[in-house]
Design an enzyme around this catalytic site. Structure first.
Site, mmCIF file in Angstrom:
data_model
loop_
_atom_site.group_PDB
_atom_site.id
_atom_site.type_symbol
_atom_site.label_atom_id
_atom_site.label_comp_id
_atom_site.label_asym_id
_atom_site.label_seq_id
_atom_site.Cartn_x
_atom_site.Cartn_y
_atom_site.Cartn_z
ATOM 1 N N HIS A 134 29.031 43.041 45.803
ATOM 2 C CA HIS A 134 30.324 43.261 46.499
ATOM 3 C C HIS A 134 30.487 44.446 47.170
ATOM 4 C CE1 HIS A 134 30.837 44.635 42.408
ATOM 5 N NE2 HIS A 134 31.906 45.050 42.444
ATOM 6 N N ILE A 135 31.336 44.601 47.981
ATOM 7 C CA ILE A 135 31.751 45.832 49.050
ATOM 8 C C ILE A 135 33.141 46.093 48.705
ATOM 9 C CG2 ILE A 135 31.990 46.938 51.111
ATOM 10 C CD1 ILE A 135 29.257 45.228 51.870
#
Length: 122
Positions: free
Chosen positions: A91-92
């Protein structure tokens, strides 16, 4: 992964404030926001690390699309972090610079709508 909370969000087992979705990616608000509109962008298919995402270029195009919408919705300064420690799913993070974006970070409905509205062509 059965115990992955992000996979459960993708499957609908856990609700989220979605801001963007396509066939391979999902963006939703973080439940512990750093600032209004703090968003997580994930691949829908479980990948442990961002570096494992098969078409990482398409993934980063989605990140850019969401970041540009957040600039319109909140402020020009959008911070990003590549994550994967706390939840073992690539995830970012994208979040407006703390103190620069106006609004309540916990007003998930309003913040998600602001991003979704900014995604639409003007």
């Amino acid at each position: 992964m059965i115990d992955c909370p992000f996979c459960k969000i993708v499957s609908g087992e856990i609700t989220s404030a979605k801001v963007y979705e396509d066939e391979e990616h999902l963006a939703f608000l973080d439940i512990r926001p750093q600032s209004p509109g703090h968003t997580l962008i994930i691949p829908k298919k479980h990948q442990r690390w961002v570096w494992d995402v098969p078409n990482v270029g398409a993934y980063f195009e989605v990140v850019r699309t969401v970041a540009r919408a957040m600039q319109k919705a909140f402020c020009e300064e959008i911070h990003s972090r590549i994550m994967g420690e706390e939840v073992p799913h690539a995830h970012i993070w994208l979040y407006p610079a703390p103190g620069r974006a106006k609004g309540d970070p916990r007003d998930f409905e309003r913040n998600a709508k602001a991003i979704r509205d900014a995604l639409e062509p003007q």
